[in-house]
Motif scaffolding. Sequence first.
Motif, mmCIF file in Angstrom:
data_model
loop_
_atom_site.group_PDB
_atom_site.id
_atom_site.type_symbol
_atom_site.label_atom_id
_atom_site.label_comp_id
_atom_site.label_asym_id
_atom_site.label_seq_id
_atom_site.Cartn_x
_atom_site.Cartn_y
_atom_site.Cartn_z
ATOM 1 N N ALA A 12 0.865 -0.937 -0.146
ATOM 2 C CA ALA A 12 -0.255 -0.174 0.308
ATOM 3 C C ALA A 12 0.648 1.165 -0.071
ATOM 4 O O ALA A 12 0.408 2.181 -0.506
ATOM 5 C CB ALA A 12 -1.003 0.184 1.113
ATOM 6 N N VAL A 13 2.218 1.235 0.809
ATOM 7 C CA VAL A 13 2.767 2.198 0.895
ATOM 8 C C VAL A 13 3.520 2.512 -0.263
ATOM 9 O O VAL A 13 3.498 4.048 -0.896
ATOM 10 C CB VAL A 13 4.088 2.110 2.187
ATOM 11 C CG1 VAL A 13 4.989 3.259 1.788
ATOM 12 C CG2 VAL A 13 3.103 2.784 3.013
ATOM 13 N N GLY A 14 3.471 1.539 -1.157
ATOM 14 C CA GLY A 14 4.203 1.781 -3.080
ATOM 15 C C GLY A 14 2.937 2.339 -4.119
ATOM 16 O O GLY A 14 3.584 3.220 -4.490
ATOM 17 N N VAL A 15 2.003 2.924 -3.569
ATOM 18 C CA VAL A 15 1.096 3.516 -4.175
ATOM 19 C C VAL A 15 0.722 4.310 -4.231
ATOM 20 O O VAL A 15 1.191 5.983 -5.366
ATOM 21 C CB VAL A 15 -0.505 3.902 -3.367
ATOM 22 C CG1 VAL A 15 -1.471 4.244 -4.541
ATOM 23 C CG2 VAL A 15 -1.078 2.010 -3.243
ATOM 24 N N VAL A 16 1.629 5.354 -3.448
ATOM 25 C CA VAL A 16 2.357 7.249 -3.379
ATOM 26 C C VAL A 16 3.263 7.626 -4.519
ATOM 27 O O VAL A 16 3.082 8.504 -4.451
ATOM 28 C CB VAL A 16 2.815 7.322 -1.378
ATOM 29 C CG1 VAL A 16 3.304 9.108 -1.537
ATOM 30 C CG2 VAL A 16 1.304 6.719 -0.615
ATOM 31 N N PRO A 17 4.309 6.340 -4.341
ATOM 32 C CA PRO A 17 5.222 6.960 -5.612
ATOM 33 C C PRO A 17 4.870 6.577 -6.823
ATOM 34 O O PRO A 17 4.926 6.909 -7.647
ATOM 35 C CB PRO A 17 6.366 5.558 -5.228
ATOM 36 C CG PRO A 17 6.499 4.718 -3.913
ATOM 37 C CD PRO A 17 4.771 5.252 -3.508
ATOM 38 N N ALA A 18 3.867 5.280 -7.167
ATOM 39 C CA ALA A 18 2.983 5.151 -7.835
ATOM 40 C C ALA A 18 2.340 6.488 -8.605
ATOM 41 O O ALA A 18 2.953 6.212 -10.211
ATOM 42 C CB ALA A 18 2.354 4.104 -7.876
ATOM 43 N N LEU A 33 -5.339 -1.401 -7.642
ATOM 44 C CA LEU A 33 -6.029 -2.312 -7.024
ATOM 45 C C LEU A 33 -4.675 -3.836 -7.464
ATOM 46 O O LEU A 33 -4.921 -4.889 -7.477
ATOM 47 C CB LEU A 33 -6.952 -2.199 -8.711
ATOM 48 C CG LEU A 33 -8.107 -2.057 -7.763
ATOM 49 C CD1 LEU A 33 -9.285 -1.656 -8.782
ATOM 50 C CD2 LEU A 33 -8.807 -2.472 -6.322
ATOM 51 N N LEU A 34 -3.949 -3.849 -8.802
ATOM 52 C CA LEU A 34 -3.390 -4.929 -8.844
ATOM 53 C C LEU A 34 -2.184 -5.058 -8.000
ATOM 54 O O LEU A 34 -1.859 -5.769 -7.576
ATOM 55 C CB LEU A 34 -1.868 -4.345 -10.513
ATOM 56 C CG LEU A 34 -2.661 -5.006 -11.772
ATOM 57 C CD1 LEU A 34 -2.715 -4.368 -12.803
ATOM 58 C CD2 LEU A 34 -3.559 -6.102 -12.071
ATOM 59 N N ILE A 35 -1.602 -4.076 -7.393
ATOM 60 C CA ILE A 35 -1.099 -4.472 -6.512
ATOM 61 C C ILE A 35 -1.398 -4.886 -5.652
ATOM 62 O O ILE A 35 -1.109 -5.751 -4.536
ATOM 63 C CB ILE A 35 0.042 -2.536 -5.776
ATOM 64 C CG1 ILE A 35 0.635 -2.304 -6.981
ATOM 65 C CG2 ILE A 35 0.356 -2.531 -4.243
ATOM 66 C CD1 ILE A 35 1.501 -1.197 -6.307
ATOM 67 N N LEU A 36 -3.091 -4.515 -5.357
ATOM 68 C CA LEU A 36 -3.623 -4.489 -3.500
ATOM 69 C C LEU A 36 -4.085 -6.367 -3.847
ATOM 70 O O LEU A 36 -3.654 -7.481 -2.895
ATOM 71 C CB LEU A 36 -4.622 -4.516 -3.700
ATOM 72 C CG LEU A 36 -4.740 -2.806 -2.625
ATOM 73 C CD1 LEU A 36 -5.721 -2.378 -2.671
ATOM 74 C CD2 LEU A 36 -3.973 -2.920 -1.044
ATOM 75 N N ALA A 37 -4.224 -6.821 -4.882
ATOM 76 C CA ALA A 37 -4.318 -8.100 -5.536
ATOM 77 C C ALA A 37 -3.188 -8.655 -5.826
ATOM 78 O O ALA A 37 -3.084 -10.155 -4.715
ATOM 79 C CB ALA A 37 -4.932 -8.643 -6.556
ATOM 80 N N GLY A 38 -2.005 -8.510 -5.574
ATOM 81 C CA GLY A 38 -0.748 -8.901 -5.543
ATOM 82 C C GLY A 38 -0.156 -9.598 -4.281
ATOM 83 O O GLY A 38 0.292 -10.540 -3.687
#
Length: 437
Positions: A12-18, A33-38
């Motif tokens: 979830a923390v990865g969303v901010v740089p994305a 969403l992809l990140i969350l599914a992963g």
Amino acid sequence: MPIHWRVAAWMAVGVVPAFLIFGSRSATAIFALLILAGAGFAALRLRGHVREPLEELTRRARGARPGDTLPSRIRGAPEIEALTEALGEWSEDVAAELGETAAARNHLESILEAMAEGVLVFDADARIVLGNPAAERLLDSPRGVEGKTCLEVFRDEALDRALRDAIEGRPVETVEFRTGAGRVVQASLAPIAGDAENGVETVVAVLHDLTDIRQAERIRSDFVANVSHEFKTPLTSIRGYAETIAAETPGDAHKEFARIIERNARDLESLVNDMLDLARLEAEPPSALDTFDLSTVIHEQVSRYRSVPEAAAIAIEVDCPSIRIRADRERLGTALANLIDNAVRYNRPDGDVRVQASASESMVAIAVADSGYGIPHEGRSRIFERFFRLDRARTRQGGGTGLGLAIARHAVESQGGTLTVDSTIGSGSTFTIRLPA
Ligand code: ADP
């Protein structure tokens, strides 16, 4: 926090740089969403591969008892499988070693149980920690000796003293004692050292039942004493009549025959007296110990010999300061009489005898030295045996019975002393009595 939650949180923390890189809301949302599914998928995999196998391993380890083995295969992450395998192998090794130790202990217990000798193990407080069935039979105490002290079970001070000596690392010899049920038991004590700091950790006592042997010895000794006693009166009578016949019969040949009878009767009388002395010494314990001046006893014995004709040509010298000693006076006198008798009889015709006494803090020594022909090395230990004579012809002529030194040694040893000999061929022998001071 469980590991899959931790992984999801990091994702979830990865969303901010994305969001900063893509700039577009929809791209960011799809990516998120992809990140969350992963992350969800990774969390599920972690649960199946790490958490569940670890829980399984913990549950099996908690339920295992010493000697049980742990499973060597649990499906999960490669690291978990490697760990499970290592733990499984380790638990198998431990189980094998425990099995070997148990087998060795069973083996030792079977040996202890099969032994005819009693075995008792004492701890450093002189308490019994182990006893085999033979020891329990010997002590007539079916169980119940463990945890008790030596003195409580045996009520024998000499044994207790020996045990404490063994615990404190002093040398000990075997001890003979009587059990409450009247059995005669000999105990050999062996200290077993712990580490260097703690000294002796346990003492093993091996018990031998001597009841039958001592009883047989007593029967033999009583028999010898009774037979000797029965011989005394007829022998005195034979000697008396032979003396009378020798004095009153005319004719040299008859006189000579009567003298031979008289001489033989006298020898037999000495033998019977010595056998009685020895039987009495063996049968009775030393009488109550007296405190007396050693030089008086030595002078008493020496003066008896000065009046004997055979000793006339032998110079007897005494060197004894006034020494107070606590011993059985009669037994010490008997031992000294036999040693001085031998020193005179086995001396040169114009030889000398020297009786010398000295005292140290722990012992009193009395040495009887002669200037005789000496005793060959191989005979020195045997001369204390009953009826052993070095030179049969010479000793019989001198009226020896072969029992004098056996009597002397018994008289000394029965009161805790020793009698030893030192000899030089051609210049003489020294017999030394040592008694505890
Ligand atoms: P015995 O009555 O024959 O003297 P002992 O028991 O007194 O018996 O002595 C055993 C043997 O030891 C003797 O026969 C003798 O050979 C030897 N013996 C004892 N004392 C001496 C001595 N002082 N010098 C040499 N030999 C000795």
